[in-house]
Design a protein around this motif. Structure first.
Motif, PDB file in Angstrom:
ATOM      1  N   VAL A  55      54.603 -59.786  21.198  1.00 22.26           N
ATOM      2  CA  VAL A  55      53.544 -59.167  21.987  1.00 22.26           C
ATOM      3  C   VAL A  55      53.146 -57.826  21.382  1.00 22.26           C
ATOM      4  N   LEU A  56      54.134 -57.025  21.006  1.00 29.93           N
ATOM      5  CA  LEU A  56      53.846 -55.719  20.417  1.00 29.93           C
ATOM      6  C   LEU A  56      53.095 -55.857  19.105  1.00 29.93           C
ATOM      7  N   THR A  57      53.496 -56.796  18.281  1.00 31.21           N
ATOM      8  CA  THR A  57      52.814 -57.024  17.011  1.00 31.21           C
ATOM      9  C   THR A  57      51.369 -57.456  17.246  1.00 31.21           C
ATOM     10  N   HIS A  58      51.152 -58.320  18.218  1.00 27.32           N
ATOM     11  CA  HIS A  58      49.801 -58.801  18.509  1.00 27.32           C
ATOM     12  C   HIS A  58      48.892 -57.665  18.972  1.00 27.32           C
ATOM     13  N   PHE A  59      49.367 -56.856  19.908  1.00 34.10           N
ATOM     14  CA  PHE A  59      48.525 -55.793  20.444  1.00 34.10           C
ATOM     15  C   PHE A  59      48.317 -54.659  19.456  1.00 34.10           C
ATOM     16  N   ALA A  61      48.308 -54.938  16.178  1.00 36.86           N
ATOM     17  CA  ALA A  61      47.446 -55.405  15.089  1.00 36.86           C
ATOM     18  C   ALA A  61      45.985 -55.378  15.516  1.00 36.86           C
ATOM     19  N   SER A  62      45.729 -55.603  16.794  1.00 33.27           N
ATOM     20  CA  SER A  62      44.339 -55.614  17.245  1.00 33.27           C
ATOM     21  C   SER A  62      43.813 -54.211  17.508  1.00 33.27           C
ATOM     22  N   GLU A  63      44.686 -53.242  17.814  1.00 31.79           N
ATOM     23  CA  GLU A  63      44.220 -51.902  18.137  1.00 31.79           C
ATOM     24  C   GLU A  63      44.154 -50.965  16.933  1.00 31.79           C
ATOM     25  N   ASP A  64      45.206 -50.891  16.168  1.00 36.35           N
ATOM     26  CA  ASP A  64      45.208 -49.978  15.033  1.00 36.35           C
ATOM     27  C   ASP A  64      46.025 -50.555  13.889  1.00 36.35           C
ATOM     28  N   GLY A  65      45.987 -49.852  12.778  1.00 35.39           N
ATOM     29  CA  GLY A  65      46.675 -50.343  11.595  1.00 35.39           C
ATOM     30  C   GLY A  65      48.133 -49.961  11.532  1.00 35.39           C
ATOM     31  N   GLN A  66      48.612 -49.117  12.441  1.00 33.14           N
ATOM     32  CA  GLN A  66      49.998 -48.678  12.397  1.00 33.14           C
ATOM     33  C   GLN A  66      50.893 -49.742  13.008  1.00 33.14           C
ATOM     34  N   LYS A  67      51.990 -49.993  12.331  1.00 32.45           N
ATOM     35  CA  LYS A  67      52.903 -51.027  12.817  1.00 32.45           C
ATOM     36  C   LYS A  67      54.307 -50.478  12.993  1.00 32.45           C
ATOM     37  N   ALA A  68      54.429 -49.191  13.274  1.00 30.02           N
ATOM     38  CA  ALA A  68      55.753 -48.589  13.404  1.00 30.02           C
ATOM     39  C   ALA A  68      56.518 -49.176  14.580  1.00 30.02           C
ATOM     40  N   GLY A  69      55.849 -49.362  15.716  1.00 28.26           N
ATOM     41  CA  GLY A  69      56.522 -49.913  16.892  1.00 28.26           C
ATOM     42  C   GLY A  69      56.962 -51.340  16.674  1.00 28.26           C
ATOM     43  N   SER A  70      56.131 -52.136  16.030  1.00 28.40           N
ATOM     44  CA  SER A  70      56.510 -53.525  15.787  1.00 28.40           C
ATOM     45  C   SER A  70      57.609 -53.610  14.733  1.00 28.40           C
ATOM     46  N   GLN A  71      57.615 -52.691  13.783  1.00 31.99           N
ATOM     47  CA  GLN A  71      58.701 -52.682  12.799  1.00 31.99           C
ATOM     48  C   GLN A  71      60.022 -52.323  13.473  1.00 31.99           C
ATOM     49  N   PHE A  72      59.972 -51.375  14.426  1.00 31.65           N
ATOM     50  CA  PHE A  72      61.175 -51.025  15.167  1.00 31.65           C
ATOM     51  C   PHE A  72      61.671 -52.215  15.987  1.00 31.65           C
ATOM     52  N   ALA A  73      60.763 -52.893  16.653  1.00 29.82           N
ATOM     53  CA  ALA A  73      61.157 -54.059  17.454  1.00 29.82           C
ATOM     54  C   ALA A  73      61.718 -55.160  16.557  1.00 29.82           C
ATOM     55  N   GLY A  74      61.138 -55.351  15.389  1.00 28.67           N
ATOM     56  CA  GLY A  74      61.668 -56.332  14.443  1.00 28.67           C
ATOM     57  C   GLY A  74      63.051 -55.959  13.963  1.00 28.67           C
ATOM     58  N   PHE A  75      63.252 -54.677  13.665  1.00 28.17           N
ATOM     59  CA  PHE A  75      64.580 -54.207  13.254  1.00 28.17           C
ATOM     60  C   PHE A  75      65.583 -54.378  14.387  1.00 28.17           C
ATOM     61  N   LEU A  76      65.161 -54.071  15.612  1.00 27.00           N
ATOM     62  CA  LEU A  76      66.034 -54.236  16.769  1.00 27.00           C
ATOM     63  C   LEU A  76      66.428 -55.697  16.947  1.00 27.00           C
ATOM     64  N   PHE A  77      65.457 -56.602  16.823  1.00 30.27           N
ATOM     65  CA  PHE A  77      65.728 -58.030  16.948  1.00 30.27           C
ATOM     66  C   PHE A  77      66.716 -58.487  15.872  1.00 30.27           C
TER      67      PHE A  77
END
Length: 95
Positions: A55-59, A61-77
Motif C-alpha cells: 500500500v505504501l509503495t502504491h501511494f 509512487a503515485s504522489e511523489d518520486g521519493q521512496k524512503a518510506g517504502s524502502q523502510f517498510a521493505g527493509f522491515l519486512f
C-alpha cells in the motif's frame, strides 16, 4: 467453429486455474492450522507488514518520486522475515 473452440479452451483453462487456486488455498489453510499460536502471530505480522509495504509503495509512487518510506517498510519486512526464519530454524534444532 473456431471461436467456439477457443472459448472452450479458455473455459477449460479457467476451470483448471480455479481448481488449482482452491487446492493452494486448502493447503495454505492446513499449513496455518498446523502452526502453533506464536508461529501464526509471526505469520500474521509478516502478512500485515507486506500489505503495508504494498500500500505504501502504491501511494508513494503515485504522489511523489521519493521512496524512503517504502524502502523502510521493505527493509522491515525482510528483517522480520529473516528473524522469523532464523527463530524457527533454531527452535526446530533445539526441540
Amino acid at each position: 467453429m473456431d471461436g467456439a473452440n477457443w472459448t472452450s479452451r479458455i473455459d477449460s483453462a479457467l476451470a483448471k486455474a480455479a481448481r488449482d487456486l482452491a487446492d493452494i488455498a486448502g493447503q495454505a489453510r492446513r499449513f496455518v492450522a498446523g502452526l502453533d499460536l506464536t508461529e501464526q502471530l509471526v505469520l500474521l505480522g509478516l502478512v500485515m507488514i507486506g500489505l503495508f509495504y504494498l500500500v505504501l509503495t502504491h501511494f508513494q509512487a503515485s504522489e511523489d518520486g521519493q521512496k524512503a518510506g517504502s524502502q523502510f517498510a521493505g527493509f522491515l519486512f525482510a528483517s522480520v522475515a529473516v528473524a522469523a526464519g532464523f527463530g524457527w530454524l533454531v527452535s526446530d534444532a533445539t526441540a
